[in-house]
Structures are given as structure tokens and as C-alpha cells.
Design an enzyme around this catalytic site. Structure first.
Site, short mmCIF file in Angstrom:
data_model
loop_
_atom_site.label_atom_id
_atom_site.label_comp_id
_atom_site.label_asym_id
_atom_site.label_seq_id
_atom_site.Cartn_x
_atom_site.Cartn_y
_atom_site.Cartn_z
N CYS A 109 -124.73 44.21 -42.73
CA CYS A 109 -126.06 43.60 -42.75
C CYS A 109 -127.15 44.67 -42.72
CB CYS A 109 -126.20 42.64 -41.57
SG CYS A 109 -127.72 41.69 -41.55
N CYS A 110 -127.02 45.65 -41.81
CA CYS A 110 -127.98 46.75 -41.74
C CYS A 110 -127.98 47.54 -43.05
CB CYS A 110 -127.65 47.70 -40.59
SG CYS A 110 -128.14 47.12 -38.96
N CYS A 198 -130.26 40.65 -33.12
CA CYS A 198 -129.51 41.82 -32.62
C CYS A 198 -130.23 42.52 -31.47
CB CYS A 198 -129.27 42.80 -33.75
SG CYS A 198 -128.44 42.06 -35.15
N CYS A 220 -128.66 51.79 -36.64
CA CYS A 220 -128.51 50.91 -37.81
C CYS A 220 -128.08 51.69 -39.03
CB CYS A 220 -129.81 50.18 -38.09
SG CYS A 220 -131.19 51.28 -38.45
FE1 SF4 Z 1 -129.01 42.60 -39.81
FE2 SF4 Z 1 -129.17 42.87 -37.16
FE3 SF4 Z 1 -129.13 45.04 -38.77
FE4 SF4 Z 1 -131.27 43.43 -38.65
S1 SF4 Z 1 -130.44 44.73 -37.00
S2 SF4 Z 1 -130.38 44.27 -40.49
S3 SF4 Z 1 -130.28 41.40 -38.44
S4 SF4 Z 1 -127.46 43.53 -38.41
#
Ligand code: SF4
Length: 227
Positions: A109-110, A198, A220
Site C-alpha cells: 500500500c505504501c 495506520c 513507509c
Molecule cells: Fe497505505 Fe497505511 Fe502506507 Fe498510508 S501509511 S499508504 S494507508 S499502508
């Protein structure tokens, strides 16, 4: 008295570093900003020397409503040249195709919502200012104020961290002195603030970033150097 002298010295050092980098390098400069406390201190120092510097915000689509409201408030108040960097994939499309990745695969996701958009955006610049501090986590303990950062494309930037040796107390003292308001989430006990799914208040009171990803990961990936 001692704290004041130390902070004054750190402010002078940060100003000198910013000035030196901006005037000794002709390349295009930008700053990344998540609108956390250290970002606001760095922005304040930067815009006094380069008012129109592009301020890159990673618009993941998952931020707290308070973060969006504060971003817009401060962009107007500080006359920021705000640049929202977005993923090529909308949140809706990502969730339809892959489900809720921030629960099942936060690295992915990041990667989609932060790392790829940032690295694409940084391709337009030669100098990258960031509000990283050594004190923030063990992964940042060896942070250098000036470093090289290579993107996956091979493009190299000068990565500059003028607040590398600032403590959390320095940041708050600076903001208080400059009367810069902070993101209201700090009043609710948050100490490091990213995407809403998160981020929680810290699990370990001695580790301000322990509320990120429930302590399962600490970065991240946007500050991880391409090999
Ligand atoms: Fe996705 Fe969480 Fe990363 Fe944001 S911090 S991009 S919601 S995994």
C-alpha cells in the site's frame, strides 16, 4: 538559558545549511511535508529564504480529516506553493482490485500510494529538503544533514535534512516561539501522524513513532535509498 542558547544555535545552523545549499547549487529545490511539527519548523525556515519552494504532500487518500483541514489552513496562512502528489490508482480502484492493503500488505500500500508517487515527483528536482531528525527512530540515528539520494530511474538528488540534530523539544519550542499552530491531533495524544488507518497514539511512550503501523513497521519506504 542553556536550552535557549542551544536552540538558537541549531536555528542558526539550519539557516546556514539551507542558505548554503540553495545558493551553492543551481538545481531545482523542493521540500516534502506531511504537516507534522518538524515539517512546519522546516517550512518556516525554508520559506524565509525561498518563499515559492514547491511543498510536496503525499496525498494518499487515507489521511485524517484533521490533516487535510490543517494542510489547507497552513497552505493559505503561509502562502505555500503546495503540490499534492497522488498515486496513479485511486483509493477506490485499489480497494476494488486488492482489498484493504493497509491491513493485509501495508508495504505494498505504501509502495503504491507513497513511494511511487514521491519518486515520480522527485524526478523534477535536484535538491530535496526533508524534516527528518536522528532522534525520531533507530532507523534515522545515522542521518546525515546532507546526503545523496538515488531514485530508481538513476536520477540523483541532494537530500538535505537541516533539522537532523533537533530534538522533539527543540521543534516544539521553535513552533511556540514562532507562534505556528500545530495539527490538532497532537492534542489527542498522537506523537507521529501519518495515514489514519495506520496511525494510533504511541504504544511505547518512549518511542514517538511506535503508533505507526501498530509498531509492525517503522518506515513507509520513501526515505529508503535505492540500491
Ligand atoms: Fe497505505 Fe497505511 Fe502506507 Fe498510508 S501509511 S499508504 S494507508 S499502508
Amino acid at each position: 538559558m542553556g536550552t535557549t542558547v542551544t536552540l538558537d544555535h541549531k536555528i542558526d545552523s539550519a539557516r546556514d545549511l539551507i542558505r548554503g545549499v540553495l545558493y551553492e547549487n543551481s538545481g531545482a529545490a523542493c521540500v516534502t511535508c506531511s504537516f507534522q511539527t518538524e515539517c512546519m519548523a522546516l517550512l518556516d525556515l525554508l520559506i524565509e529564504q525561498r518563499p515559492a519552494i514547491p511543498v510536496l504532500f503525499l496525498e494518499t487518500g487515507y489521511h485524517f480529516p484533521e490533516t487535510y483541514a490543517y494542510r489547507d489552513q497552513m497552505a493559505e496562512q503561509m502562502h505555500l506553493n503546495l503540490v499534492n502528489l497522488e498515486s496513479k490508482m485511486s483509493v477506490h480502484e485499489q480497494e476494488s482490485r486488492f482489498g484493504i492493503l493497509n491491513q493485509t500488505a501495508p508495504d505494498r500500500c505504501c509502495g503504491i500510494r507513497k513511494v511511487e508517487p514521491l519518486f515520480r515527483g522527485l524526478g523534477d528536482y535536484d535538491i530535496w529538503f526533508a524534516a527528518l531528525r536522528r532522534e525520531q527512530s533507530a532507523t534515522r540515528a545515522n542521518l546525515q544533514p546532507v546526503d545523496r539520494f538515488k531514485l530508481p530511474t538513476g536520477h540523483q538528488l541532494l537530500k538535505v535534512s537541516p533539522l537532523a540534530d533537533w530534538t522533539n523539544a527543540d521543534v516544539w519550542a521553535y513552533l511556540k516561539r514562532r507562534r505556528i499552530p500545530v495539527l490538532p491531533l497532537y492534542d489527542q495524544g498522537y506523537t507521529s501522524i501519518g495515514c489514519a488507518p495506520c496511525t494510533t497514539p504511541p504504544i511505547d511512550p518512549d518511542n514517538p513513532r511506535s503508533g505507526r503501523w501498530s509498531g509492525h513497521k517503522v518506515e513507509c519506504g520513501i526515505h529508503v535509498q535505492t540500491e
